[in-house]
Design a protein around this motif. Structure first.
Motif, PDB file in Angstrom:
ATOM      1  N   LEU A 131       2.457   2.569   2.249  1.00  0.00           N
ATOM      2  CA  LEU A 131       2.356   3.973   2.658  1.00  0.00           C
ATOM      3  C   LEU A 131       1.633   4.099   3.996  1.00  0.00           C
ATOM      4  CD1 LEU A 131       2.726   6.981   2.093  1.00  0.00           C
ATOM      5  CD2 LEU A 131       0.591   6.926   0.782  1.00  0.00           C
ATOM      6  N   LYS A 139      -1.464   4.683  -3.918  1.00  0.00           N
ATOM      7  CA  LYS A 139      -1.270   5.968  -3.238  1.00  0.00           C
ATOM      8  C   LYS A 139      -2.585   6.733  -3.128  1.00  0.00           C
ATOM      9  CE  LYS A 139       1.363  10.302  -3.534  1.00  0.00           C
ATOM     10  NZ  LYS A 139       2.387  11.063  -4.317  1.00  0.00           N
ATOM     11  N   THR A 183      -4.514   7.732   0.294  1.00  0.00           N
ATOM     12  CA  THR A 183      -4.780   9.147   0.564  1.00  0.00           C
ATOM     13  C   THR A 183      -6.238   9.362   0.954  1.00  0.00           C
ATOM     14  OG1 THR A 183      -3.039   9.865  -0.958  1.00  0.00           O
ATOM     15  CG2 THR A 183      -4.756  11.464  -0.433  1.00  0.00           C
TER      16      THR A 183
END
Length: 308
Positions: A49, A294, A298
């Motif tokens: 990501l 994730k 974040t």
């Protein structure tokens, strides 16, 4: 004439050696002079990501390892994989420090939860990291496990024959010191607290598969790292009781050690993908790895946004 020729040869030799040394120096110098924040992950799923959101990426290859420079959350960064294990993490972190101009190191990744009050999906940002497998394997005697008589006793209770010990650390212009804990940077911890108030964490793997507890961010407490994947309830209890640890992984303390030795601010963001053997059933890392990755990414982006 012979003297002249001899002097010329010596002069040419010196020039060639100087040129060779110069080439070697440039080959091992900085690849990029822009002051950057290193964003490090242990293995591929953790950085997918982050890598996808790099603006103006430029890839540098060192010893087969990719180091990607660019911007992330508006900050100049260099993104790379440490590799799994303490040795890989230490080696590649030092490589980054040597070849880039680093202002700070942020580690983003997954981990096993040790504190029984934490749940899968929670994010821990510890204020210190220790290496629990730096240890003496003690002799089994009639009176119990015993370390050599010439060796000073460590600060922590052992787990059977395994007796944790500090390590010797060297820093520039400082005498060698013995320490177990490596601190997170106080300024980065304060930034993390500000970011934690603004970040929303994911709690569903799929639309119909969600965690029973909404993930939260915990800033503070201790983390420990070692060369073992831990999936043992009794050892988890020992780690929690002995080190008052919240989280356990295989890289963070090694990177903290390297950063401390080099005087580079360090912070690790670890999201729980499993409970290190404290789960009711089988280890659930493969189920919740993507969710934990994730959440960790974040939070790292939130920290980058808050950094001034």
């Amino acid at each position: 004439m012979k003297t002249c020729l001899l002097l010329c040869r010596i002069f040419l030799t010196v020039l060639l050696l100087t040129g060779t040394l110069s080439l070697r120096a440039s080959a091992t110098g900085l690849l990029d002079t822009t002051p950057r924040i290193a964003v490090v992950s242990a293995f591929e799923p953790e950085w997918t990501l982050l890598k996808s959101e790099i603006v103006d990426p430029v890839e540098h290859k060192i010893n087969g390892r990719s180091f990607i420079t660019g911007k992330l959350a508006g900050k100049d960064v260099v993104l790379f994989l440490s590799g799994i294990s303490m040795v890989n993490a230490a080696m590649n972190s030092q490589l980054a420090i040597d070849r880039f101009s680093l202002k700070a190191v942020l580690f983003s990744g997954i981990a096993g939860g040790v504190d029984p009050g934490l749940h899968i999906g929670d994010v821990v940002i510890a204020d210190q990291w220790g290496q629990y497998l730096e240890a003496v394997f003690a002799r089994d005697t009639a009176q119990g496990f015993a370390i050599p008589p010439w060796m000073a006793k460590g600060d922590f209770a052992g787990y059977g024959m395994m007796m944790p010990r500090p390590v010797e650390v060297t820093r520039k212009d400082a005498a060698p010191e013995s320490r177990f804990w490596f601190p997170s940077d106080p300024g980065l911890l304060e930034v993390a607290r500000r970011a934690a108030a603004k970040v929303d964490l994911a709690h569903c793997v799929e639309a119909n598969s969600c965690l029973s507890n909404k993930p939260r961010i915990v800033v503070g407490g201790a983390g420990v790292s070692g060369q073992a994947f831990v999936d043992n309830a009794k050892f988890r209890e020992y780690v929690a009781a002995t080190f008052q640890a919240k989280v356990l992984d295989m890289e963070s303390a090694a990177v903290a050690h390297v950063a401390y030795s080099n005087g580079v601010p360090f912070l690790a963001v670890r999201s729980l993908s499993d409970l290190a053997g404290g789960d009711g059933g089988a280890n659930e890392m493969m189920t919740f790895m993507d969710l934990a990755s994730k959440n960790s990414a974040t939070v790292v982006k939130g920290i980058l946004k808050e950094m001034r």
